[in-house]
Motif scaffolding. Structure first.
Motif, PDB file in Angstrom:
ATOM      1  N   LYS A 127       3.352  -4.734 -10.367  1.00  0.00           N
ATOM      2  CA  LYS A 127       2.700  -5.459  -9.268  1.00  0.00           C
ATOM      3  C   LYS A 127       3.378  -5.145  -7.937  1.00  0.00           C
ATOM      4  CE  LYS A 127       1.438  -9.604 -10.143  1.00  0.00           C
ATOM      5  NZ  LYS A 127       1.397 -11.073 -10.419  1.00  0.00           N
ATOM      6  N   LEU A 184      -4.592  -4.433  -7.747  1.00  0.00           N
ATOM      7  CA  LEU A 184      -3.859  -3.197  -7.499  1.00  0.00           C
ATOM      8  C   LEU A 184      -4.768  -2.137  -6.887  1.00  0.00           C
ATOM      9  CD1 LEU A 184      -2.040  -2.996 -10.954  1.00  0.00           C
ATOM     10  CD2 LEU A 184      -0.991  -3.678  -8.780  1.00  0.00           C
ATOM     11  N   LYS A 185      -4.168  -1.136  -6.296  1.00  0.00           N
ATOM     12  CA  LYS A 185      -4.888   0.036  -5.827  1.00  0.00           C
ATOM     13  C   LYS A 185      -4.373   1.245  -6.590  1.00  0.00           C
ATOM     14  CE  LYS A 185      -5.729  -1.745  -1.160  1.00  0.00           C
ATOM     15  NZ  LYS A 185      -5.553  -1.506   0.300  1.00  0.00           N
ATOM     16  N   GLY A 211       2.066  -2.169  -5.887  1.00  0.00           N
ATOM     17  CA  GLY A 211       0.826  -2.349  -5.133  1.00  0.00           C
ATOM     18  C   GLY A 211      -0.177  -1.240  -5.358  1.00  0.00           C
ATOM     19  N   THR A 212       0.228  -0.018  -5.060  1.00  0.00           N
ATOM     20  CA  THR A 212      -0.613   1.159  -5.285  1.00  0.00           C
ATOM     21  C   THR A 212       0.027   2.017  -6.369  1.00  0.00           C
ATOM     22  OG1 THR A 212      -1.427   1.197  -2.996  1.00  0.00           O
ATOM     23  CG2 THR A 212      -1.623   3.228  -4.277  1.00  0.00           C
TER      24      THR A 212
END
Length: 306
Positions: A64, A107-108, A67-68
């Motif tokens: 987590k 998420l990305k 993020g990406t």
């Protein structure tokens, strides 16, 4: 070994289409550009997906925090994963599916292209947080990584229109058959070849190429008399040759594709599986498969290391 991809009803992107037409018309050309998308693709269904806080809470803290996520894929296996008409973006069914699941998890994803046979090593080394690239789930792979099922595919053979060489998948002894490097079809052809030699017949001549696009070009040019590929990929390749090729026989040895994550990250694997369940409940899963002509490969249950 691996297993891979592909399609039934997508159309090539304009730039990729030009490359494909050039390669196919060059009957013996040494190259066939990978790619294959839609010149007028429907709206991206992943843009309507929003994060689910309950699902996002299941993502391990270290994942987590990134993020990406960096996702490895072999962008030469249309329509599952391929380079878009701009020559840079990575598109396809697998790409859309993982984007949608990641969005559910808050998420990305950033996709990076690499050779198929380097992807699992990349996940194990930490170069990629995960990989999606039409990997067939099997016991050999599960010894190295954790896999999350999301789609079902089998093997499909193809030949020139009318099958002028009268090829049969069950009697291909002595024939030159095209196959992509690192795929489960190599195992299949190897086993069939052993049956040939055991019966006193000549072995199957495997013509192995790095990209499926080159395998298809080999068949069109006559370098091989047939090719074997994952059903979505094989059927898509047939469609893109404008009637020069046709499917041979029925799909067989169906098995699930899996997203690859590091071996120890089973919790992240379960979060991905729950994400797939969520996009299926929202009908986004079916919308994506339909977009790429792969509805017949839909599954109902998404599992970690099935």
């Amino acid at each position: 070994m691996l297993a891979r991809r592909n399609r039934a009803t997508s159309a090539l992107g304009m730039a990729a289409a030009a490359s494909l037409a050039l390669a196919l018309s060059a009957c013996g050309s040494d190259s066939l550009d990978s790619g294959g998308g839609q010149s007028s693709a429907p709206a991206d269904p992943t843009t309507e997906v929003s994060a689910d806080s309950a699902l996002a809470s299941k993502v391990p803290a270290d994942i987590k925090a990134k993020g990406t996520l960096t996702i490895g894929t072999d962008a030469s296996y249309a329509p599952n994963e391929f380079t878009g008409a701009d020559g840079k973006s990575i598109e396809g069914m697998d790409v859309d599916l993982l984007k949608a699941v990641a969005a559910k998890l808050g998420l990305k994803v950033n996709f990076q292209a690499a050779g198929f046979d380097s992807l699992i090593l990349g996940v194990k080394s930490g170069k990629y947080d995960a990989s999606i690239s039409s990997f067939t789930i099997n016991d050999e792979r599960k010894k190295e990584v954790t896999m999350v099922s999301y789609f079902n595919a089998g093997t499909q053979w193809a030949v020139k229109k009318g099958n002028p060489e009268k090829v049969s998948a069950d009697n291909a002894c002595g024939l030159s058959i095209g196959v992509q490097k690192g795929t489960t079809q190599i195992d299949d052809l190897t086993n069939r070849s052993k049956q040939c030699t055991a019966a006193g017949k000549p072995a199957i001549k495997q013509v192995v190429e790095q990209d499926q696009s080159k395998v298809t070009a080999d068949l069109v040019s006559g370098k091989v008399v047939a090719m074997a590929a994952d059903s979505p990929v094989g059927l898509y390749a047939v469609q893109q040759t404008g009637g020069q090729l046709e499917p041979l026989g029925s799909i067989y040895d169906s098995a699930p594709y899996g997203v690859v994550v590091p071996k120890a990250q089973t919790a992240f694997g379960q979060a991905l599986a729950d994400g797939f369940t969520a996009i299926k409940k929202d009908a986004v899963y079916e919308t994506i498969l339909k977009k790429w002509g792969n509805e017949t490969g839909a599954i109902d249950t998404f599992e970690v290391n099935p």
